[in-house]
Design a protein around this motif. Structure first.
Motif, mmCIF file in Angstrom:
data_model
loop_
_atom_site.group_PDB
_atom_site.id
_atom_site.type_symbol
_atom_site.label_atom_id
_atom_site.label_comp_id
_atom_site.label_asym_id
_atom_site.label_seq_id
_atom_site.Cartn_x
_atom_site.Cartn_y
_atom_site.Cartn_z
ATOM 1 N N TYR A 93 0.607 -1.114 0.031
ATOM 2 C CA TYR A 93 -0.037 0.031 -0.145
ATOM 3 C C TYR A 93 0.731 1.201 -0.070
ATOM 4 C CZ TYR A 93 -2.937 3.767 1.700
ATOM 5 O OH TYR A 93 -3.934 4.841 1.822
ATOM 6 N N THR A 94 1.837 1.312 0.869
ATOM 7 C CA THR A 94 2.732 2.555 1.042
ATOM 8 C C THR A 94 3.569 2.663 -0.285
ATOM 9 O OG1 THR A 94 2.708 2.302 3.383
ATOM 10 C CG2 THR A 94 4.630 3.622 2.328
ATOM 11 N N PHE A 95 3.861 1.568 -0.815
ATOM 12 C CA PHE A 95 4.757 1.640 -1.998
ATOM 13 C C PHE A 95 3.861 2.278 -3.257
ATOM 14 C CE2 PHE A 95 6.605 -0.327 -5.831
ATOM 15 C CZ PHE A 95 7.909 0.189 -5.874
ATOM 16 N N VAL A 116 -2.156 -0.980 -10.089
ATOM 17 C CA VAL A 116 -2.290 -2.457 -9.830
ATOM 18 C C VAL A 116 -0.905 -2.859 -9.589
ATOM 19 C CG1 VAL A 116 -3.044 -4.647 -10.282
ATOM 20 C CG2 VAL A 116 -4.187 -2.862 -11.216
ATOM 21 N N LEU A 117 -0.574 -3.596 -8.248
ATOM 22 C CA LEU A 117 0.792 -3.712 -8.087
ATOM 23 C C LEU A 117 0.911 -5.433 -7.503
ATOM 24 C CD1 LEU A 117 3.858 -3.328 -7.089
ATOM 25 C CD2 LEU A 117 2.729 -2.318 -4.602
ATOM 26 N N SER A 124 2.463 -10.417 -1.951
ATOM 27 C CA SER A 124 1.676 -9.107 -1.777
ATOM 28 C C SER A 124 1.186 -8.635 -2.870
ATOM 29 C CB SER A 124 2.309 -8.135 -0.747
ATOM 30 O OG SER A 124 3.444 -7.583 -1.439
ATOM 31 N N TYR A 125 0.076 -7.857 -2.869
ATOM 32 C CA TYR A 125 -0.803 -7.179 -3.958
ATOM 33 C C TYR A 125 -1.157 -6.011 -3.544
ATOM 34 C CZ TYR A 125 -4.549 -9.577 -1.998
ATOM 35 O OH TYR A 125 -5.555 -9.980 -0.906
ATOM 36 N N SER A 299 -5.125 -3.572 -0.382
ATOM 37 C CA SER A 299 -4.238 -4.321 -0.515
ATOM 38 C C SER A 299 -4.353 -5.576 0.522
ATOM 39 C CB SER A 299 -3.163 -3.420 -0.063
ATOM 40 O OG SER A 299 -3.120 -2.199 -0.595
ATOM 41 N N GLY A 300 -3.272 -6.558 0.078
ATOM 42 C CA GLY A 300 -3.307 -7.751 0.915
ATOM 43 C C GLY A 300 -2.176 -8.643 0.516
#
Length: 302
Positions: A93-95, A116-117, A124-125, A299-300
Protein backbone atom coordinates in the motif's frame (compact mmCIF):
# COMPACT_ATOMS: atom_id res chain seq x y z
CA UNK A 1 47.97 -37.49 -16.82
CA UNK A 2 50.07 -34.84 -15.16
CA UNK A 3 49.41 -34.55 -11.39
CA UNK A 4 48.14 -31.22 -10.04
CA UNK A 5 50.78 -29.14 -8.33
CA UNK A 6 50.37 -27.63 -4.88
CA UNK A 7 50.08 -24.21 -6.52
CA UNK A 8 47.36 -25.24 -9.00
CA UNK A 9 44.80 -26.37 -6.38
CA UNK A 10 44.55 -23.01 -4.54
CA UNK A 11 44.21 -21.16 -7.86
CA UNK A 12 41.41 -23.44 -9.01
CA UNK A 13 39.69 -23.18 -5.66
CA UNK A 14 39.93 -19.38 -5.80
CA UNK A 15 38.52 -19.31 -9.34
CA UNK A 16 35.62 -21.55 -8.35
CA UNK A 17 34.89 -19.35 -5.34
CA UNK A 18 34.94 -16.19 -7.45
CA UNK A 19 32.63 -17.81 -10.00
CA UNK A 20 30.14 -18.73 -7.28
CA UNK A 21 30.24 -15.18 -5.92
CA UNK A 22 29.64 -13.74 -9.37
CA UNK A 23 26.68 -16.04 -9.93
CA UNK A 24 25.23 -15.15 -6.54
CA UNK A 25 25.62 -11.45 -7.29
CA UNK A 26 23.97 -11.84 -10.68
CA UNK A 27 20.96 -13.50 -9.09
CA UNK A 28 20.76 -11.26 -6.03
CA UNK A 29 17.26 -10.08 -5.29
CA UNK A 30 16.45 -6.50 -6.26
CA UNK A 31 14.30 -4.61 -3.77
CA UNK A 32 12.64 -1.89 -5.80
CA UNK A 33 11.96 1.62 -4.55
CA UNK A 34 9.58 4.12 -6.21
CA UNK A 35 12.61 6.15 -7.29
CA UNK A 36 14.42 3.24 -8.99
CA UNK A 37 11.40 1.64 -10.60
CA UNK A 38 11.59 2.04 -14.41
CA UNK A 39 8.40 3.90 -15.40
CA UNK A 40 8.14 2.65 -18.97
CA UNK A 41 5.20 4.91 -19.89
CA UNK A 42 7.49 7.93 -19.73
CA UNK A 43 9.71 6.44 -22.44
CA UNK A 44 6.90 5.04 -24.58
CA UNK A 45 3.31 6.32 -24.33
CA UNK A 46 1.97 2.95 -25.50
CA UNK A 47 3.40 1.06 -22.50
CA UNK A 48 1.66 0.74 -19.13
CA UNK A 49 3.00 -2.52 -17.63
CA UNK A 50 6.19 -2.27 -15.55
CA UNK A 51 7.96 -5.65 -15.55
CA UNK A 52 11.65 -5.13 -14.65
CA UNK A 53 12.16 -8.60 -13.11
CA UNK A 54 10.59 -10.48 -16.02
CA UNK A 55 7.78 -11.77 -13.80
CA UNK A 56 5.33 -11.58 -16.70
CA UNK A 57 5.66 -13.10 -20.16
CA UNK A 58 6.24 -10.69 -23.05
CA UNK A 59 2.85 -11.63 -24.52
CA UNK A 60 1.14 -10.72 -21.23
CA UNK A 61 2.87 -7.34 -21.11
CA UNK A 62 1.76 -6.65 -24.70
CA UNK A 63 -1.85 -7.60 -23.87
CA UNK A 64 -1.89 -5.36 -20.80
CA UNK A 65 -0.39 -2.47 -22.73
CA UNK A 66 -3.02 -2.76 -25.47
CA UNK A 67 -5.96 -3.01 -23.07
CA UNK A 68 -4.79 -0.12 -20.90
CA UNK A 69 -4.10 2.06 -23.95
CA UNK A 70 -7.70 1.48 -25.07
CA UNK A 71 -8.95 2.23 -21.57
CA UNK A 72 -7.14 5.57 -21.49
CA UNK A 73 -8.19 6.51 -25.01
CA UNK A 74 -11.86 5.71 -24.41
CA UNK A 75 -12.36 6.78 -20.77
CA UNK A 76 -9.35 8.94 -19.85
CA UNK A 77 -8.29 6.58 -17.02
CA UNK A 78 -4.50 6.29 -16.73
CA UNK A 79 -3.34 2.95 -15.36
CA UNK A 80 0.03 1.55 -14.30
CA UNK A 81 0.49 -2.18 -13.66
CA UNK A 82 3.63 -3.15 -11.74
CA UNK A 83 4.92 -6.72 -11.42
CA UNK A 84 8.12 -7.21 -9.40
CA UNK A 85 9.60 -9.80 -7.05
CA UNK A 86 10.40 -7.57 -4.08
CA UNK A 87 9.77 -4.02 -2.93
CA UNK A 88 11.74 -2.19 -0.29
CA UNK A 89 9.81 -2.04 2.97
CA UNK A 90 7.48 -4.93 2.08
CA UNK A 91 4.40 -2.68 2.27
CA UNK A 92 2.42 -2.75 -1.01
CA UNK A 93 0.00 0.00 0.00
CA UNK A 94 2.70 2.50 1.02
CA UNK A 95 4.82 1.60 -2.01
CA UNK A 96 1.89 2.03 -4.42
CA UNK A 97 0.92 5.36 -2.89
CA UNK A 98 4.51 6.57 -3.16
CA UNK A 99 4.66 5.62 -6.86
CA UNK A 100 1.31 7.33 -7.54
CA UNK A 101 2.39 10.48 -5.67
CA UNK A 102 5.80 10.57 -7.33
CA UNK A 103 4.50 10.39 -10.91
CA UNK A 104 1.01 11.88 -10.57
CA UNK A 105 -0.76 9.01 -12.32
CA UNK A 106 -4.07 10.25 -13.76
CA UNK A 107 -5.09 13.75 -14.74
CA UNK A 108 -5.13 16.80 -12.51
CA UNK A 109 -8.66 17.76 -11.56
CA UNK A 110 -10.04 14.41 -12.76
CA UNK A 111 -7.81 12.28 -10.51
CA UNK A 112 -8.56 9.26 -12.69
CA UNK A 113 -5.43 7.22 -11.97
CA UNK A 114 -5.36 3.48 -11.28
CA UNK A 115 -2.41 1.40 -10.02
CA UNK A 116 -2.17 -2.39 -9.75
CA UNK A 117 0.85 -3.83 -7.93
CA UNK A 118 2.03 -7.45 -7.61
CA UNK A 119 5.10 -8.49 -5.58
CA UNK A 120 5.53 -12.21 -6.22
CA UNK A 121 8.30 -13.09 -3.75
CA UNK A 122 6.87 -10.78 -1.07
CA UNK A 123 3.50 -12.45 -1.78
CA UNK A 124 1.65 -9.15 -1.65
CA UNK A 125 -0.56 -7.08 -3.93
CA UNK A 126 -2.43 -3.79 -4.09
CA UNK A 127 -5.08 -2.03 -6.15
CA UNK A 128 -5.07 1.75 -5.64
CA UNK A 129 -7.48 4.29 -7.11
CA UNK A 130 -7.33 8.02 -7.68
CA UNK A 131 -9.96 10.18 -6.00
CA UNK A 132 -11.98 10.45 -9.21
CA UNK A 133 -12.37 6.68 -9.55
CA UNK A 134 -13.78 6.00 -6.11
CA UNK A 135 -17.32 6.34 -7.45
CA UNK A 136 -16.99 3.35 -9.81
CA UNK A 137 -14.18 1.52 -7.96
CA UNK A 138 -14.83 1.96 -4.23
CA UNK A 139 -12.70 0.04 -1.76
CA UNK A 140 -15.26 -2.77 -1.44
CA UNK A 141 -15.24 -3.44 -5.20
CA UNK A 142 -11.43 -3.53 -5.31
CA UNK A 143 -11.46 -5.94 -2.37
CA UNK A 144 -13.98 -8.28 -4.03
CA UNK A 145 -12.04 -8.35 -7.29
CA UNK A 146 -8.88 -9.20 -5.36
CA UNK A 147 -10.49 -11.96 -3.30
CA UNK A 148 -12.61 -13.52 -6.03
CA UNK A 149 -10.34 -13.09 -9.06
CA UNK A 150 -6.78 -12.16 -8.20
CA UNK A 151 -5.89 -14.09 -5.04
CA UNK A 152 -7.02 -17.58 -6.20
CA UNK A 153 -4.76 -17.29 -9.26
CA UNK A 154 -1.87 -15.86 -7.25
CA UNK A 155 -2.01 -18.76 -4.81
CA UNK A 156 -1.46 -21.09 -7.78
CA UNK A 157 1.49 -19.02 -8.99
CA UNK A 158 -0.35 -17.92 -12.13
CA UNK A 159 1.01 -14.37 -12.22
CA UNK A 160 0.10 -13.64 -15.84
CA UNK A 161 -3.48 -14.83 -15.59
CA UNK A 162 -3.96 -13.07 -12.26
CA UNK A 163 -3.07 -9.65 -13.65
CA UNK A 164 -4.85 -10.15 -16.98
CA UNK A 165 -8.07 -11.20 -15.23
CA UNK A 166 -7.82 -8.44 -12.61
CA UNK A 167 -7.26 -5.68 -15.18
CA UNK A 168 -10.14 -7.04 -17.26
CA UNK A 169 -12.53 -6.83 -14.28
CA UNK A 170 -11.34 -3.34 -13.33
CA UNK A 171 -11.74 -2.19 -16.93
CA UNK A 172 -15.31 -3.51 -17.10
CA UNK A 173 -16.24 -1.96 -13.76
CA UNK A 174 -14.94 1.42 -14.91
CA UNK A 175 -17.06 1.10 -18.06
CA UNK A 176 -20.03 0.13 -15.85
CA UNK A 177 -20.57 -3.21 -17.56
CA UNK A 178 -23.89 -4.60 -16.19
CA UNK A 179 -22.30 -8.06 -15.93
CA UNK A 180 -20.04 -6.71 -13.19
CA UNK A 181 -22.93 -6.38 -10.74
CA UNK A 182 -21.55 -9.36 -8.77
CA UNK A 183 -18.61 -7.14 -7.84
CA UNK A 184 -20.25 -3.73 -7.70
CA UNK A 185 -23.35 -4.68 -5.71
CA UNK A 186 -23.02 -5.99 -2.18
CA UNK A 187 -24.97 -9.22 -1.67
CA UNK A 188 -25.21 -12.36 0.37
CA UNK A 189 -22.03 -13.73 -1.18
CA UNK A 190 -19.99 -11.49 1.08
CA UNK A 191 -21.57 -13.21 4.11
CA UNK A 192 -20.03 -13.23 7.54
CA UNK A 193 -16.54 -12.87 6.10
CA UNK A 194 -17.49 -9.45 4.80
CA UNK A 195 -18.89 -8.50 8.18
CA UNK A 196 -15.69 -9.63 9.87
CA UNK A 197 -13.56 -7.62 7.46
CA UNK A 198 -15.80 -4.60 7.95
CA UNK A 199 -15.41 -4.95 11.71
CA UNK A 200 -11.62 -5.06 11.48
CA UNK A 201 -11.60 -2.06 9.15
CA UNK A 202 -13.83 -0.11 11.51
CA UNK A 203 -11.96 -0.93 14.72
CA UNK A 204 -8.36 -0.99 13.52
CA UNK A 205 -7.65 0.25 10.01
CA UNK A 206 -9.98 3.23 9.71
CA UNK A 207 -8.77 5.05 12.85
CA UNK A 208 -5.21 4.79 11.49
CA UNK A 209 -6.29 5.87 8.01
CA UNK A 210 -8.06 8.92 9.42
CA UNK A 211 -4.76 10.21 10.76
CA UNK A 212 -2.36 8.98 8.08
CA UNK A 213 -4.69 9.72 5.18
CA UNK A 214 -5.50 13.32 6.09
CA UNK A 215 -4.38 16.02 3.73
CA UNK A 216 -1.80 18.55 4.80
CA UNK A 217 -3.05 22.03 5.50
CA UNK A 218 -1.60 24.47 2.92
CA UNK A 219 -1.48 27.18 5.58
CA UNK A 220 0.21 25.50 8.57
CA UNK A 221 1.54 22.30 7.02
CA UNK A 222 -0.08 20.08 9.65
CA UNK A 223 -1.91 16.92 8.58
CA UNK A 224 -5.07 18.22 10.25
CA UNK A 225 -7.53 18.83 7.39
CA UNK A 226 -11.00 17.41 7.99
CA UNK A 227 -13.77 17.22 5.40
CA UNK A 228 -16.70 19.34 6.56
CA UNK A 229 -18.89 19.60 3.46
CA UNK A 230 -19.39 18.09 -0.01
CA UNK A 231 -21.01 20.02 -2.86
CA UNK A 232 -21.86 19.44 -6.53
CA UNK A 233 -20.51 22.35 -8.57
CA UNK A 234 -19.78 23.27 -12.19
CA UNK A 235 -16.22 24.41 -12.98
CA UNK A 236 -15.43 25.58 -16.51
CA UNK A 237 -18.41 23.68 -17.85
CA UNK A 238 -17.60 20.42 -16.05
CA UNK A 239 -19.57 18.87 -13.19
CA UNK A 240 -17.42 18.43 -10.09
CA UNK A 241 -17.77 17.13 -6.57
CA UNK A 242 -16.20 19.71 -4.27
CA UNK A 243 -15.04 18.63 -0.82
CA UNK A 244 -14.51 21.48 1.64
CA UNK A 245 -11.84 20.98 4.31
CA UNK A 246 -11.19 22.77 7.58
CA UNK A 247 -7.87 22.57 9.43
CA UNK A 248 -8.45 21.64 13.06
CA UNK A 249 -5.08 23.19 13.94
CA UNK A 250 -5.27 26.67 12.41
CA UNK A 251 -8.84 26.89 11.08
CA UNK A 252 -7.82 27.38 7.43
CA UNK A 253 -10.58 26.54 4.90
CA UNK A 254 -9.68 24.90 1.58
CA UNK A 255 -11.34 22.64 -0.98
CA UNK A 256 -10.57 19.88 -3.47
CA UNK A 257 -12.55 19.20 -6.66
CA UNK A 258 -12.89 15.84 -8.35
CA UNK A 259 -14.86 14.76 -11.39
CA UNK A 260 -18.52 13.99 -10.86
CA UNK A 261 -18.07 10.74 -12.81
CA UNK A 262 -21.69 9.72 -13.04
CA UNK A 263 -24.03 12.22 -14.68
CA UNK A 264 -27.69 12.38 -13.61
CA UNK A 265 -28.53 10.16 -16.59
CA UNK A 266 -26.04 7.54 -15.42
CA UNK A 267 -23.44 7.90 -18.17
CA UNK A 268 -19.68 8.26 -17.85
CA UNK A 269 -18.50 11.85 -17.51
CA UNK A 270 -14.92 11.48 -18.65
CA UNK A 271 -13.51 12.98 -21.77
CA UNK A 272 -10.57 11.46 -23.60
CA UNK A 273 -7.05 11.57 -22.21
CA UNK A 274 -5.13 14.80 -22.23
CA UNK A 275 -2.50 14.77 -24.92
CA UNK A 276 -1.92 12.34 -27.76
CA UNK A 277 -1.12 8.67 -27.53
CA UNK A 278 0.21 7.12 -30.73
CA UNK A 279 1.97 8.75 -33.63
CA UNK A 280 4.11 7.54 -36.44
CA UNK A 281 7.89 7.64 -36.45
CA UNK A 282 8.72 5.55 -33.40
CA UNK A 283 7.59 5.55 -29.78
CA UNK A 284 6.29 8.79 -28.38
CA UNK A 285 7.26 9.72 -24.84
CA UNK A 286 4.35 9.48 -22.43
CA UNK A 287 3.47 11.56 -19.41
CA UNK A 288 1.16 11.58 -16.43
CA UNK A 289 -1.22 14.42 -15.74
CA UNK A 290 -0.77 15.11 -12.04
CA UNK A 291 -3.59 12.99 -10.64
CA UNK A 292 -4.12 12.60 -6.90
CA UNK A 293 -4.56 9.39 -4.93
CA UNK A 294 -6.35 9.83 -1.62
CA UNK A 295 -5.94 6.31 -0.23
CA UNK A 296 -8.70 4.44 -2.07
CA UNK A 297 -8.35 0.77 -2.99
CA UNK A 298 -7.34 -2.41 -1.20
CA UNK A 299 -4.13 -4.33 -0.46
CA UNK A 300 -3.24 -7.72 0.96
CA UNK A 301 -1.13 -10.90 0.89
CA UNK A 302 -1.63 -14.33 -0.61
Amino acid sequence: MKPLSAHTLPVRTLCATLLCLLCATAHAAVYWTPERLPMVHLQDASRYAVNPDGVLAAATVDSLDRELARLEKETGVQTVVIAVRHIEGDDPYTFGQAVADRYGIGHKGRDDGLLVLLCTDDRSYSILTGDGLEGVLPDAVCYRIEQQVMVPLLKRGEWDQALLATVDKLDRCIRQDPEMSAYTEEGEADGWVGLLVAGVLTLVVLPMAVVLGRRKCPACGKRKLEAVQEQHVVVQGQRKVRTVYRCTHCGHISHHDRNDIIQPGGGMFWGGPAGGGFRGGGPMHGSFGGGHFGGGGASGRF
